[in-house]
Design an enzyme around this catalytic site. Structure first.
Site, mmCIF file in Angstrom:
data_model
loop_
_atom_site.group_PDB
_atom_site.id
_atom_site.type_symbol
_atom_site.label_atom_id
_atom_site.label_comp_id
_atom_site.label_asym_id
_atom_site.label_seq_id
_atom_site.Cartn_x
_atom_site.Cartn_y
_atom_site.Cartn_z
ATOM 1 N N TYR A 65 -37.872 -4.583 14.705
ATOM 2 C CA TYR A 65 -36.688 -3.869 15.195
ATOM 3 C C TYR A 65 -36.197 -2.858 14.148
ATOM 4 O O TYR A 65 -35.802 -1.745 14.496
ATOM 5 C CB TYR A 65 -35.574 -4.864 15.544
ATOM 6 C CG TYR A 65 -35.975 -5.887 16.584
ATOM 7 C CD1 TYR A 65 -36.812 -5.540 17.637
ATOM 8 C CD2 TYR A 65 -35.519 -7.203 16.524
ATOM 9 C CE1 TYR A 65 -37.191 -6.476 18.593
ATOM 10 C CE2 TYR A 65 -35.888 -8.143 17.474
ATOM 11 C CZ TYR A 65 -36.725 -7.775 18.496
ATOM 12 O OH TYR A 65 -37.097 -8.694 19.437
ATOM 13 N N GLU A 90 -30.582 -9.578 20.358
ATOM 14 C CA GLU A 90 -30.297 -10.710 19.484
ATOM 15 C C GLU A 90 -31.607 -11.299 19.028
ATOM 16 O O GLU A 90 -32.572 -11.334 19.794
ATOM 17 C CB GLU A 90 -29.528 -11.799 20.236
ATOM 18 C CG GLU A 90 -28.068 -11.500 20.407
ATOM 19 C CD GLU A 90 -27.629 -11.693 21.847
ATOM 20 O OE1 GLU A 90 -28.391 -12.268 22.630
ATOM 21 O OE2 GLU A 90 -26.533 -11.224 22.170
ATOM 22 N N ASN A 112 -36.364 -15.048 12.091
ATOM 23 C CA ASN A 112 -37.532 -14.397 12.708
ATOM 24 C C ASN A 112 -37.836 -13.072 11.992
ATOM 25 O O ASN A 112 -37.528 -11.976 12.472
ATOM 26 C CB ASN A 112 -37.283 -14.177 14.204
ATOM 27 C CG ASN A 112 -38.539 -13.785 14.958
ATOM 28 O OD1 ASN A 112 -39.537 -13.383 14.347
ATOM 29 N ND2 ASN A 112 -38.507 -13.892 16.267
HETATM 30 C C1 LIG Z 1 -42.300 -9.919 16.849
HETATM 31 C C2 LIG Z 1 -43.565 -9.609 17.649
HETATM 32 C C3 LIG Z 1 -43.145 -9.193 19.066
HETATM 33 C C4 LIG Z 1 -44.317 -8.469 16.986
HETATM 34 O O1 LIG Z 1 -45.371 -8.073 17.850
HETATM 35 P P1 LIG Z 1 -46.740 -7.427 17.329
HETATM 36 O O2 LIG Z 1 -47.478 -6.952 18.526
HETATM 37 O O3 LIG Z 1 -47.445 -8.354 16.427
HETATM 38 O O4 LIG Z 1 -46.184 -6.178 16.499
HETATM 39 P P2 LIG Z 1 -46.999 -4.910 15.980
HETATM 40 O O5 LIG Z 1 -48.411 -5.238 15.668
HETATM 41 O O6 LIG Z 1 -46.778 -3.776 16.936
HETATM 42 O O7 LIG Z 1 -46.222 -4.607 14.616
HETATM 43 C C5 LIG Z 1 -45.126 -3.698 14.603
HETATM 44 C C6 LIG Z 1 -44.243 -3.969 13.410
HETATM 45 O O8 LIG Z 1 -43.611 -5.240 13.530
HETATM 46 C C7 LIG Z 1 -43.435 -5.808 12.226
HETATM 47 N N1 LIG Z 1 -44.176 -7.049 12.165
HETATM 48 C C8 LIG Z 1 -44.941 -7.581 13.140
HETATM 49 N N2 LIG Z 1 -45.399 -8.794 12.757
HETATM 50 C C9 LIG Z 1 -44.942 -9.007 11.513
HETATM 51 C C10 LIG Z 1 -45.081 -10.083 10.598
HETATM 52 N N3 LIG Z 1 -45.805 -11.171 10.877
HETATM 53 N N4 LIG Z 1 -44.423 -10.001 9.418
HETATM 54 C C11 LIG Z 1 -43.681 -8.906 9.118
HETATM 55 N N5 LIG Z 1 -43.531 -7.849 9.933
HETATM 56 C C12 LIG Z 1 -44.137 -7.910 11.136
HETATM 57 C C13 LIG Z 1 -43.935 -4.780 11.255
HETATM 58 O O9 LIG Z 1 -42.847 -3.927 10.924
HETATM 59 C C14 LIG Z 1 -44.951 -4.018 12.085
HETATM 60 O O10 LIG Z 1 -45.160 -2.715 11.637
HETATM 61 P P3 LIG Z 1 -46.365 -2.393 10.593
HETATM 62 O O11 LIG Z 1 -47.617 -2.890 11.246
HETATM 63 O O12 LIG Z 1 -46.296 -0.915 10.452
HETATM 64 O O13 LIG Z 1 -46.022 -3.179 9.351
HETATM 65 C C15 LIG Z 1 -44.523 -10.843 17.692
HETATM 66 O O14 LIG Z 1 -44.653 -11.354 16.397
HETATM 67 C C16 LIG Z 1 -44.070 -11.949 18.633
HETATM 68 O O15 LIG Z 1 -44.322 -11.881 19.822
HETATM 69 N N6 LIG Z 1 -43.430 -13.001 18.090
HETATM 70 C C17 LIG Z 1 -43.026 -14.150 18.911
HETATM 71 C C18 LIG Z 1 -41.961 -13.781 19.902
HETATM 72 C C19 LIG Z 1 -40.738 -13.214 19.210
HETATM 73 O O16 LIG Z 1 -40.285 -13.723 18.197
HETATM 74 N N7 LIG Z 1 -40.168 -12.151 19.818
HETATM 75 C C20 LIG Z 1 -38.935 -11.550 19.340
HETATM 76 C C21 LIG Z 1 -37.794 -12.315 19.841
HETATM 77 S S1 LIG Z 1 -36.223 -11.636 19.389
#
Ligand SMILES: CC(C)(COP(=O)(O)OP(=O)(O)OC[C@H]1O[C@@H](n2cnc3c(N)ncnc32)[C@H](O)[C@@H]1OP(=O)(O)O)[C@@H](O)C(=O)NCCC(=O)NCCS
Length: 155
Positions: free
Chosen positions: A116, A104, A109
């Site tokens: 995902y 979920e 977000n």
């Molecule tokens: C969502 C989250 C886990 C992504 O982690 P991350 O380590 O930055 O992700 P990555 O660097 O591995 O990026 C992987 C993919 O995620 C997506 N992504 C990550 N950040 C993004 C952003 N700010 N905007 C759009 N897409 C994003 C992209 O598809 C990216 O792939 P790409 O680099 O080929 O475009 C991070 O932003 C986070 O921790 N957010 C706060 C907590 C949260 O919301 N968790 C999910 C709860 S359901």
């Protein structure tokens, strides 16, 4: 370079701190302590250059998995930790022979929904007003590892 390892007792304060900072109603240290001992859960830490960068909480019941939490620390975002942690979820699903993994996410977000979607999760429904502080809908996303649908045929 991102490396993955299982979480240990020494990681619990750090994970609990990120849970509190990123999620309303996130897991407490006490809950996390139980999770790392629970055979139905996996808590994985992503390390970047020797520092903790992010974590994944994954659980399963029968043939269904759940991404309960995935989070990258603010200073490590957009460096591949999220990708690595979602690959760890895939690896757990494969190892356990799961049919599907569901999660979920807050409807607003966009970063998480993009993450995902990139990893094969598709829209599976919406729970109106599911989250609090602030109140918001949850989008449900599922990744299928085995063929799904109606197994029965009517003749
Ligand atoms: C969502 C989250 C886990 C992504 O982690 P991350 O380590 O930055 O992700 P990555 O660097 O591995 O990026 C992987 C993919 O995620 C997506 N992504 C990550 N950040 C993004 C952003 N700010 N905007 C759009 N897409 C994003 C992209 O598809 C990216 O792939 P790409 O680099 O080929 O475009 C991070 O932003 C986070 O921790 N957010 C706060 C907590 C949260 O919301 N968790 C999910 C709860 S359901």
């Amino acid at each position: 370079m991102i490396e993955l390892r299982s979480a240990a007792e020494r990681d619990l304060d750090w994970i609990a701190c990120l849970e509190a900072a990123n999620f309303s109603g996130g897991c407490t240290r006490e809950m996390l302590g139980k999770f790392i001992l629970d055979s139905n859960r996996r808590v994985t830490v992503a390390m970047a250059d020797g520092e903790r960068a992010g974590y994944l909480i994954f659980s399963s019941v029968l043939d269904e998995g759940s991404v309960d939490s995935v989070c990258t620390a603010a200073g490590f975002r957009r460096r591949g930790a999220g990708d690595a942690l979602m690959r760890a979820a895939d690896a757990a699903a494969a190892e356990l022979g799961l049919a599907s993994v569901t999660l979920e996410v807050r409807a607003s977000n966009a970063a998480a929904i993009a993450l995902y979607g990139k990893h094969g999760y598709i829209y599976a429904g919406r729970r109106p007003g599911y989250y609090e502080r602030p109140r918001e809908d949850a989008v449900i996303m599922t990744k299928y590892f085995k063929e799904h649908g109606n197994d029965y045929t009517c003749s």
